[in-house]
Design a protein around this motif. Structure first.
Motif, mmCIF file in Angstrom:
data_model
loop_
_atom_site.group_PDB
_atom_site.id
_atom_site.type_symbol
_atom_site.label_atom_id
_atom_site.label_comp_id
_atom_site.label_asym_id
_atom_site.label_seq_id
_atom_site.Cartn_x
_atom_site.Cartn_y
_atom_site.Cartn_z
ATOM 1 N N MET A 1 0.847 -1.183 0.000
ATOM 2 C CA MET A 1 0.000 0.000 0.000
ATOM 3 C C MET A 1 0.894 1.249 0.000
ATOM 4 S SD MET A 1 -2.588 1.335 2.989
ATOM 5 C CE MET A 1 -2.904 -0.358 3.410
ATOM 6 N N LYS A 2 0.499 2.223 -0.832
ATOM 7 C CA LYS A 2 1.245 3.474 -0.882
ATOM 8 C C LYS A 2 0.759 4.400 0.226
ATOM 9 C CE LYS A 2 0.032 4.030 -5.137
ATOM 10 N NZ LYS A 2 -0.200 4.594 -6.475
ATOM 11 N N HIS A 3 1.659 5.270 0.656
ATOM 12 C CA HIS A 3 1.345 6.206 1.736
ATOM 13 C C HIS A 3 1.801 7.609 1.358
ATOM 14 C CE1 HIS A 3 0.632 3.005 4.758
ATOM 15 N NE2 HIS A 3 1.515 2.355 4.030
ATOM 16 N N LEU A 4 1.049 8.598 1.820
ATOM 17 C CA LEU A 4 1.452 10.000 1.756
ATOM 18 C C LEU A 4 1.152 10.615 3.112
ATOM 19 C CD1 LEU A 4 -0.026 11.313 -1.640
ATOM 20 C CD2 LEU A 4 2.385 11.111 -1.065
ATOM 21 N N SER A 5 1.967 11.569 3.526
ATOM 22 C CA SER A 5 1.663 12.286 4.761
ATOM 23 C C SER A 5 0.598 13.332 4.461
ATOM 24 C CB SER A 5 2.919 12.963 5.308
ATOM 25 O OG SER A 5 3.301 14.037 4.465
ATOM 26 N N ALA A 6 -0.053 13.814 5.501
ATOM 27 C CA ALA A 6 -1.053 14.870 5.321
ATOM 28 C C ALA A 6 -0.395 16.099 4.700
ATOM 29 C CB ALA A 6 -1.692 15.215 6.671
ATOM 30 N N LYS A 7 0.835 16.394 5.089
ATOM 31 C CA LYS A 7 1.561 17.543 4.554
ATOM 32 C C LYS A 7 1.811 17.372 3.052
ATOM 33 C CE LYS A 7 3.365 21.443 5.804
ATOM 34 N NZ LYS A 7 2.453 22.513 6.155
ATOM 35 N N GLU A 8 2.157 16.155 2.622
ATOM 36 C CA GLU A 8 2.389 15.905 1.197
ATOM 37 C C GLU A 8 1.106 16.098 0.385
ATOM 38 O OE1 GLU A 8 5.929 12.622 0.961
ATOM 39 O OE2 GLU A 8 4.058 11.989 1.949
ATOM 40 N N VAL A 9 -0.017 15.638 0.919
ATOM 41 C CA VAL A 9 -1.304 15.819 0.235
ATOM 42 C C VAL A 9 -1.629 17.309 0.153
ATOM 43 C CG1 VAL A 9 -3.797 15.357 0.326
ATOM 44 C CG2 VAL A 9 -2.163 13.537 0.882
ATOM 45 N N GLN A 10 -1.421 18.023 1.261
ATOM 46 C CA GLN A 10 -1.666 19.460 1.288
ATOM 47 C C GLN A 10 -0.808 20.179 0.248
ATOM 48 O OE1 GLN A 10 -1.141 21.249 5.164
ATOM 49 N NE2 GLN A 10 -1.240 23.312 4.347
ATOM 50 N N GLN A 11 0.456 19.821 0.145
ATOM 51 C CA GLN A 11 1.347 20.453 -0.825
ATOM 52 C C GLN A 11 0.891 20.191 -2.259
ATOM 53 O OE1 GLN A 11 5.106 18.835 0.465
ATOM 54 N NE2 GLN A 11 5.543 20.593 1.783
ATOM 55 N N LYS A 12 0.447 18.966 -2.525
ATOM 56 C CA LYS A 12 -0.049 18.642 -3.862
ATOM 57 C C LYS A 12 -1.255 19.527 -4.217
ATOM 58 C CE LYS A 12 1.416 13.798 -4.223
ATOM 59 N NZ LYS A 12 1.983 13.812 -5.580
ATOM 60 N N LEU A 13 -2.174 19.686 -3.276
ATOM 61 C CA LEU A 13 -3.345 20.533 -3.517
ATOM 62 C C LEU A 13 -2.935 21.987 -3.723
ATOM 63 C CD1 LEU A 13 -5.875 19.018 -0.961
ATOM 64 C CD2 LEU A 13 -6.038 18.928 -3.446
ATOM 65 N N GLU A 14 -2.009 22.466 -2.887
ATOM 66 C CA GLU A 14 -1.552 23.855 -2.997
ATOM 67 C C GLU A 14 -0.814 24.092 -4.309
ATOM 68 O OE1 GLU A 14 0.636 24.525 0.624
ATOM 69 O OE2 GLU A 14 -1.205 24.738 1.797
ATOM 70 N N ASN A 15 -0.218 23.041 -4.878
ATOM 71 C CA ASN A 15 0.472 23.149 -6.158
ATOM 72 C C ASN A 15 -0.489 23.036 -7.342
ATOM 73 O OD1 ASN A 15 2.950 23.460 -4.918
ATOM 74 N ND2 ASN A 15 3.474 21.297 -5.028
ATOM 75 N N GLY A 16 -1.783 22.903 -7.045
ATOM 76 C CA GLY A 16 -2.787 22.867 -8.093
ATOM 77 C C GLY A 16 -3.068 21.498 -8.678
ATOM 78 N N GLU A 17 -2.537 20.439 -8.056
ATOM 79 C CA GLU A 17 -2.800 19.098 -8.566
ATOM 80 C C GLU A 17 -4.263 18.729 -8.304
ATOM 81 O OE1 GLU A 17 -0.014 15.900 -7.812
ATOM 82 O OE2 GLU A 17 1.530 17.371 -7.270
ATOM 83 N N GLN A 18 -4.859 18.063 -9.272
ATOM 84 C CA GLN A 18 -6.235 17.581 -9.121
ATOM 85 C C GLN A 18 -6.175 16.194 -8.487
ATOM 86 O OE1 GLN A 18 -9.072 19.372 -9.851
ATOM 87 N NE2 GLN A 18 -7.604 21.026 -10.175
ATOM 88 N N LEU A 19 -6.589 16.098 -7.245
ATOM 89 C CA LEU A 19 -6.528 14.830 -6.521
ATOM 90 C C LEU A 19 -7.923 14.255 -6.347
ATOM 91 C CD1 LEU A 19 -4.026 15.828 -3.671
ATOM 92 C CD2 LEU A 19 -3.497 14.808 -5.894
ATOM 93 N N ASN A 20 -8.003 12.931 -6.364
ATOM 94 C CA ASN A 20 -9.252 12.230 -6.098
ATOM 95 C C ASN A 20 -9.171 11.724 -4.665
ATOM 96 O OD1 ASN A 20 -10.316 12.312 -8.882
ATOM 97 N ND2 ASN A 20 -8.494 11.091 -9.299
ATOM 98 N N ILE A 21 -9.783 12.469 -3.753
ATOM 99 C CA ILE A 21 -9.700 12.153 -2.333
ATOM 100 C C ILE A 21 -11.026 11.563 -1.880
ATOM 101 C CG2 ILE A 21 -9.322 13.075 -0.017
ATOM 102 C CD1 ILE A 21 -7.670 15.336 -1.369
ATOM 103 N N ILE A 22 -10.950 10.422 -1.208
ATOM 104 C CA ILE A 22 -12.136 9.790 -0.640
ATOM 105 C C ILE A 22 -11.986 9.804 0.874
ATOM 106 C CG2 ILE A 22 -13.524 7.691 -0.441
ATOM 107 C CD1 ILE A 22 -12.517 6.908 -3.236
ATOM 108 N N ASP A 23 -12.944 10.424 1.545
ATOM 109 C CA ASP A 23 -12.968 10.482 3.005
ATOM 110 C C ASP A 23 -13.904 9.373 3.477
ATOM 111 O OD1 ASP A 23 -13.451 11.160 5.730
ATOM 112 O OD2 ASP A 23 -13.004 13.270 5.297
#
Length: 98
Positions: A1-23
């Motif tokens: 399983m792949k992992h990202l930290s919350a900070k990495e996800v936040q940075q991706k969003l702030e960089n304008g990446e379109q992420l598919n996030i499921i809560d």
């Protein structure tokens, strides 16, 4: 399983990446705040919503602390989905919420 930290996800969003996030938290938990653009599919409903997901897309899974999203990630991976678990969940999230 792949992992990202919350900070990495936040940075991706702030960089304008379109992420598919499921809560995968329960609806009442999400009502207190979720990552903007995240789609809420409570853990107990994930197996019934497989037809709503696209195996071509990559999904980032989020919950309160990372446990439920990890379970969802294992389940979705076993069905051929490309998923990443956000370690620490919303407890580690410092970005914007809606």
């Amino acid at each position: 399983m792949k992992h990202l930290s919350a900070k990495e996800v936040q940075q991706k969003l702030e960089n304008g990446e379109q992420l598919n996030i499921i809560d995968v938290r329960e609806t009442e938990e999400v009502a207190a705040g979720k990552i903007p653009s995240a789609v809420n599919i409570p853990l107990g409903l994930v197996e019934f919503r497989l037809q709503d997901l696209d195996k071509i897309k990559e999904y980032i899974l989020v919950c309160r602390s990372g446990g439920r999203s990890s379970k969802a990630a294992v389940f979705l991976e076993s069905h051929g989905f490309d998923v990443t678990n956000m370690d620490g969940g919303m407890l580690a999230w410092e970005g914007k919420t809606e």
